[in-house]
Design an enzyme around this catalytic site. Structure first.
Site, short mmCIF file in Angstrom:
data_model
loop_
_atom_site.label_atom_id
_atom_site.label_comp_id
_atom_site.label_asym_id
_atom_site.label_seq_id
_atom_site.Cartn_x
_atom_site.Cartn_y
_atom_site.Cartn_z
N LYS A 70 31.54 46.56 52.04
CA LYS A 70 30.27 45.91 52.64
C LYS A 70 30.17 44.50 52.38
O LYS A 70 30.03 43.65 53.33
CB LYS A 70 28.94 46.54 52.32
N CYS A 123 21.60 38.23 53.86
CA CYS A 123 23.05 38.81 53.54
C CYS A 123 24.16 37.92 53.65
O CYS A 123 24.88 37.94 52.73
CB CYS A 123 23.18 39.69 54.84
N1 SAJ Z 1 25.52 32.74 62.40
C1 SAJ Z 1 26.12 31.63 62.83
N2 SAJ Z 1 27.12 31.83 63.92
C2 SAJ Z 1 27.58 33.00 64.41
C3 SAJ Z 1 26.81 34.16 64.01
C4 SAJ Z 1 25.86 33.96 63.03
O1 SAJ Z 1 25.94 30.58 62.48
O2 SAJ Z 1 28.28 33.07 65.36
C5 SAJ Z 1 24.57 32.59 61.48
C6 SAJ Z 1 23.01 33.10 62.14
O3 SAJ Z 1 22.46 31.96 62.72
C7 SAJ Z 1 22.63 33.41 60.93
C8 SAJ Z 1 23.42 33.90 59.93
O4 SAJ Z 1 24.60 33.52 60.67
O5 SAJ Z 1 21.86 32.32 60.09
C9 SAJ Z 1 23.74 35.48 59.53
O6 SAJ Z 1 23.35 36.11 61.26
P1 SAJ Z 1 24.32 37.41 61.64
O7 SAJ Z 1 23.77 37.73 62.87
O8 SAJ Z 1 25.77 37.00 61.41
O9 SAJ Z 1 24.05 38.55 60.40
P2 SAJ Z 1 22.89 39.26 59.98
O10 SAJ Z 1 22.50 38.35 58.47
O11 SAJ Z 1 21.57 39.13 60.62
O12 SAJ Z 1 23.15 40.41 59.62
C10 SAJ Z 1 24.72 40.65 58.85
C11 SAJ Z 1 25.28 41.57 59.58
N3 SAJ Z 1 26.83 41.59 59.11
C12 SAJ Z 1 27.99 41.48 59.84
O13 SAJ Z 1 27.64 41.41 61.17
C13 SAJ Z 1 29.24 41.55 59.23
C14 SAJ Z 1 24.98 42.90 59.54
O14 SAJ Z 1 25.99 44.06 60.28
C15 SAJ Z 1 24.67 43.58 58.22
O15 SAJ Z 1 24.14 44.83 58.20
C16 SAJ Z 1 23.74 42.40 57.62
O16 SAJ Z 1 24.39 41.36 57.57
C17 SAJ Z 1 23.32 42.93 56.24
O17 SAJ Z 1 22.16 43.69 55.98
O18 SAJ Z 1 24.26 42.99 55.24
#
Ligand code: SAJ
Length: 409
Positions: free
Chosen positions: A208, A262
């Protein structure tokens, strides 16, 4: 145990699949609202699911646990100010369920946790319930003795798509022993359509953390490219589009920094477990944090020479189309701009009705999109919410626009 972004969707989904579910939370308001069939978080489809789960009588919320066959711990595992994992909620939940365990109870940790946490829960429960044999990976359980089972099954759902991903995603289950893994596997099989991969507890914990660390490192590359492209006069969005045409390249998107509870947290769990010896993960964290400061500096430089500047921040949540402001780089940017007295700060966040206290106290004003655009000299696009997609580009022509999230492309 825990009725937040993971616990409540899981509890209500299980209830609608026919399980008798007792949802436990320490917050009286949360418990009361859920018992009325209402929800306290924004997640597509969750209101309908919770209402039907409560109305059917399959889901009840309570401040206290009770005897159950399966206990799912889905409480927060935040980071302390010095970047150390904070396990107090996990420990409190463990202590709360301990008196209710019976022979054959299955305890599942879903909270994202540092390496060794599931084993730690086993040790706490062994101390609290010496009458029950704790699972052991050395297979030393005396045959015939009453025992409990313990496994880690990390939640992996994406906020905004939780209900779909709870069912469709593959899951990882890692028990303290093979029997715990098998029982956890059979439980998830009853409602998960994806594959359920079996492993041990430590590997499940690390898997994870690895998934979120992978994303943090990839976004750090995108953010570093965005800062380099600024210097080179290249459109970073076009650049990444082009690079991603390569069949083995998939760079994520730059933004104002990385938020949520996360992705910016979990790499620290690995770094902490490794005694600090994880240079790439630390560097990625540094780049993503630098990106947030760079946006603030960019706005500050644009303000110079303006009289009574008005700055509109479009979006406050940590990512698009959610109401969650935790660890949000956009909140940090608004706060830093307010603290540096860069100008009047207007914030537009369609997913909230009032500002959190610290933003309110800093003088930031929550307004709608039209008001913000009408009054602002500088527009900082921070989050690509669906409500912003139709923004009138003509109305922005006379403004200074800083687009951190590709909203106006
Ligand atoms: N972000 C970027 N660029 C991107 C993608 C995201 O800057 O291309 C930023 C987002 O704006 C945000 C942050 O990253 O600030 C996190 O967003 P996210 O959509 O990547 O992830 P979370 O935190 O909403 O959810 C993640 C997910 N993990 C993965 O995709 C590996 C989710 O599946 C997990 O269950 C969750 O963390 C968790 O609970 O750990």
């Amino acid at each position: 145990m825990g009725l937040g972004y993971i616990g409540l969707p899981t509890a209500s989904l299980l209830a609608t699949k026919g399980f008798d579910v007792l949802g436990v939370d320490v917050n009286t308001k949360t418990v009361d609202r859920i018992n009325l069939g209402e929800i306290h978080i924004v997640e597509p489809g969750l209101d309908i699911l919770v209402r039907s789960a409560v109305q059917s009588g399959q889901l009840t919320a309570s401040l206290e646990p009770a005897t159950a066959d399966i206990y799912i711990i889905a409480v927060p595992t935040p980071l302390s100010a010095d970047n150390r994992p904070e396990l107090s909620y996990v420990e409190a939940a463990t202590r709360a369920v301990a008196p209710f365990l019976t022979a054959s109870s299955l305890v599942i940790l879903e909270s994202t946790s540092p390496i060794g946490t599931t084993e730690k829960i086993g040790r706490w429960l062994a101390e609290l319930r010496p009458d029950l044999a704790a699972p052991s990976n050395e297979d030393s359980n005396p045959p015939g003795r009453n025992r409990f089972f313990l496994a880690h099954c990390p939640e992996r759902v994406l906020p905004g798509r939780i209900l779909e991903e709870l069912v469709q995603n593959d899951r990882v289950v890692g028990g303290i022993d093979a029997e715990s893994t098998a029982r956890a596997h059979d439980f998830y099989r009853s409602f998960v359509a994806g594959e359920i991969v079996k492993t041990d507890a430590r590997t499940a914990e690390m898997a994870k953390l690895t998934e979120n660390a992978f994303r943090d490192v990839n976004i750090a590359l995108a953010n570093e490219l965005s800062m380099l492209c600024e210097r080179f006069g290249i459109d970073v969005w076009r650049l990444i589009d082009i690079a991603n045409h390569h069949p083995r390249v998939q760079i994520l998107k730059p933004g104002p920094g990385v938020g949520g509870h996360c992705i910016p947290i979990d790499p620290w769990f690995i770094i902490d477990s490794a005694g600090g010896d994880a240079p790439l993960l630390k560097a990625a964290r540094g780049v993503n944090q630098t990106k947030t400061s760079r946006v603030v500096e960019d706005v500050q430089s644009k303000v110079e020479g303006l009289t009574d500047p008005v700055i509109a921040c479009l979006g406050l949540s940590y990512k698009n189309d959610v109401d969650d402001l935790r660890e949000s780089p956009s909140v940090e940017i608004a706060l830093q701009l307010a603290a540096s007295q860069a100008g009047t700060i207007l914030a537009v966040e369609p997913n909230i009705v009032e500002l959190p206290a610290k933003l309110d106290a800093s003088g930031v004003k929550l307004v709608d999109l039209e008001t913000a655009i009408a009054h602002a000299d500088i527009i900082v696009a921070l989050v690509k919410h669906r409500e912003f997609l139709d923004v009138n580009h003509g109305a922005l022509a006379s403004k200074v626009v800083i687009d951190t999230c590709g909203l106006l492309r």
